[in-house]
Write a protein that holds these residues in place. Sequence first.
Motif, mmCIF file in Angstrom:
data_model
loop_
_atom_site.group_PDB
_atom_site.id
_atom_site.type_symbol
_atom_site.label_atom_id
_atom_site.label_comp_id
_atom_site.label_asym_id
_atom_site.label_seq_id
_atom_site.Cartn_x
_atom_site.Cartn_y
_atom_site.Cartn_z
ATOM 1 N N TRP A 1 7.203 31.486 -15.350
ATOM 2 C CA TRP A 1 8.652 31.689 -15.431
ATOM 3 C C TRP A 1 9.001 33.136 -15.140
ATOM 4 O O TRP A 1 9.916 33.425 -14.389
ATOM 5 C CB TRP A 1 9.137 31.268 -16.816
ATOM 6 C CG TRP A 1 10.610 31.292 -16.956
ATOM 7 C CD1 TRP A 1 11.488 30.338 -16.533
ATOM 8 C CD2 TRP A 1 11.388 32.325 -17.549
ATOM 9 N NE1 TRP A 1 12.764 30.700 -16.840
ATOM 10 C CE2 TRP A 1 12.731 31.926 -17.465
ATOM 11 C CE3 TRP A 1 11.086 33.541 -18.149
ATOM 12 C CZ2 TRP A 1 13.764 32.713 -17.945
ATOM 13 C CZ3 TRP A 1 12.115 34.308 -18.628
ATOM 14 C CH2 TRP A 1 13.431 33.896 -18.521
ATOM 15 N N TRP A 2 8.258 34.092 -15.743
ATOM 16 C CA TRP A 2 8.522 35.510 -15.515
ATOM 17 C C TRP A 2 8.226 35.897 -14.074
ATOM 18 O O TRP A 2 8.921 36.723 -13.489
ATOM 19 C CB TRP A 2 7.706 36.379 -16.462
ATOM 20 C CG TRP A 2 8.330 36.477 -17.805
ATOM 21 C CD1 TRP A 2 7.888 35.884 -18.949
ATOM 22 C CD2 TRP A 2 9.524 37.186 -18.150
ATOM 23 N NE1 TRP A 2 8.744 36.183 -19.973
ATOM 24 C CE2 TRP A 2 9.753 36.983 -19.517
ATOM 25 C CE3 TRP A 2 10.416 37.964 -17.437
ATOM 26 C CZ2 TRP A 2 10.830 37.531 -20.180
ATOM 27 C CZ3 TRP A 2 11.492 38.514 -18.100
ATOM 28 C CH2 TRP A 2 11.688 38.302 -19.453
ATOM 29 N N ALA A 3 7.178 35.315 -13.494
ATOM 30 C CA ALA A 3 6.847 35.621 -12.103
ATOM 31 C C ALA A 3 7.959 35.138 -11.173
ATOM 32 O O ALA A 3 8.351 35.840 -10.241
ATOM 33 C CB ALA A 3 5.520 34.977 -11.725
ATOM 34 N N ARG A 4 8.478 33.959 -11.431
ATOM 35 C CA ARG A 4 9.565 33.439 -10.598
ATOM 36 C C ARG A 4 10.828 34.261 -10.772
ATOM 37 O O ARG A 4 11.540 34.536 -9.801
ATOM 38 C CB ARG A 4 9.829 31.976 -10.948
ATOM 39 C CG ARG A 4 8.727 31.066 -10.494
ATOM 40 C CD ARG A 4 8.983 29.647 -10.888
ATOM 41 N NE ARG A 4 7.870 28.794 -10.487
ATOM 42 C CZ ARG A 4 7.661 27.600 -10.955
ATOM 43 N NH1 ARG A 4 8.469 27.080 -11.858
ATOM 44 N NH2 ARG A 4 6.627 26.893 -10.539
ATOM 45 N N LEU A 5 11.125 34.650 -12.001
ATOM 46 C CA LEU A 5 12.321 35.461 -12.253
ATOM 47 C C LEU A 5 12.213 36.818 -11.579
ATOM 48 O O LEU A 5 13.165 37.286 -10.941
ATOM 49 C CB LEU A 5 12.540 35.630 -13.757
ATOM 50 C CG LEU A 5 13.748 36.454 -14.153
ATOM 51 C CD1 LEU A 5 15.029 35.716 -13.765
ATOM 52 C CD2 LEU A 5 13.733 36.738 -15.631
ATOM 53 N N SER A 6 11.052 37.452 -11.683
ATOM 54 C CA SER A 6 10.891 38.773 -11.051
ATOM 55 C C SER A 6 10.949 38.660 -9.524
ATOM 56 O O SER A 6 11.485 39.548 -8.856
ATOM 57 C CB SER A 6 9.591 39.429 -11.498
ATOM 58 O OG SER A 6 8.486 38.660 -11.082
ATOM 59 N N ALA A 7 10.420 37.571 -8.966
ATOM 60 C CA ALA A 7 10.510 37.376 -7.518
ATOM 61 C C ALA A 7 11.962 37.182 -7.096
ATOM 62 O O ALA A 7 12.395 37.710 -6.061
ATOM 63 C CB ALA A 7 9.667 36.180 -7.105
ATOM 64 N N ALA A 8 12.729 36.455 -7.892
ATOM 65 C CA ALA A 8 14.140 36.241 -7.558
ATOM 66 C C ALA A 8 14.928 37.543 -7.643
ATOM 67 O O ALA A 8 15.754 37.842 -6.769
ATOM 68 C CB ALA A 8 14.738 35.193 -8.494
ATOM 69 N N VAL A 9 14.682 38.331 -8.673
ATOM 70 C CA VAL A 9 15.387 39.604 -8.826
ATOM 71 C C VAL A 9 15.015 40.558 -7.697
ATOM 72 O O VAL A 9 15.876 41.249 -7.144
ATOM 73 C CB VAL A 9 15.080 40.230 -10.213
ATOM 74 C CG1 VAL A 9 15.563 41.664 -10.305
ATOM 75 C CG2 VAL A 9 15.707 39.383 -11.313
#
Length: 83
Positions: free
Chosen positions: A6-14
Motif C-alpha cells: 500500500w505504501w509503495a503504491r501510494l509513494s509511486a502515485a505521489v
Amino acid sequence: MSSVKWWARLSAAVTGVALTLVVPAHAWAASRGVDGLVIEAVKSPRRRGGLGFLPILGGVCCLVVVGGIILALVLISRNRKRR
C-alpha cells in the motif's frame, strides 16, 4: 506485507503526480528565460534588513525538524523491537 504494498503504491502515485506537475513547469520556465532572472537575482548583492537574526532562526527550525524526524524513527524502531 499488504501495508508495504500500500505504501509503495501510494509513494509511486505521489511521485507520478509531482513529476506531472514539475516537469512541464520546468520546461515552461526554461523556455521563457526565467532561469536568467534567477541567476541575476543570485548574483545581485543582498540588502541587509533590520532582522539579522533570521538566518539563526532558520537554522534552529531546521535542527528542530531533523530532531523530530530522528525522534520519530527511534520511537518506531523501539515499538518494533517490543514485538
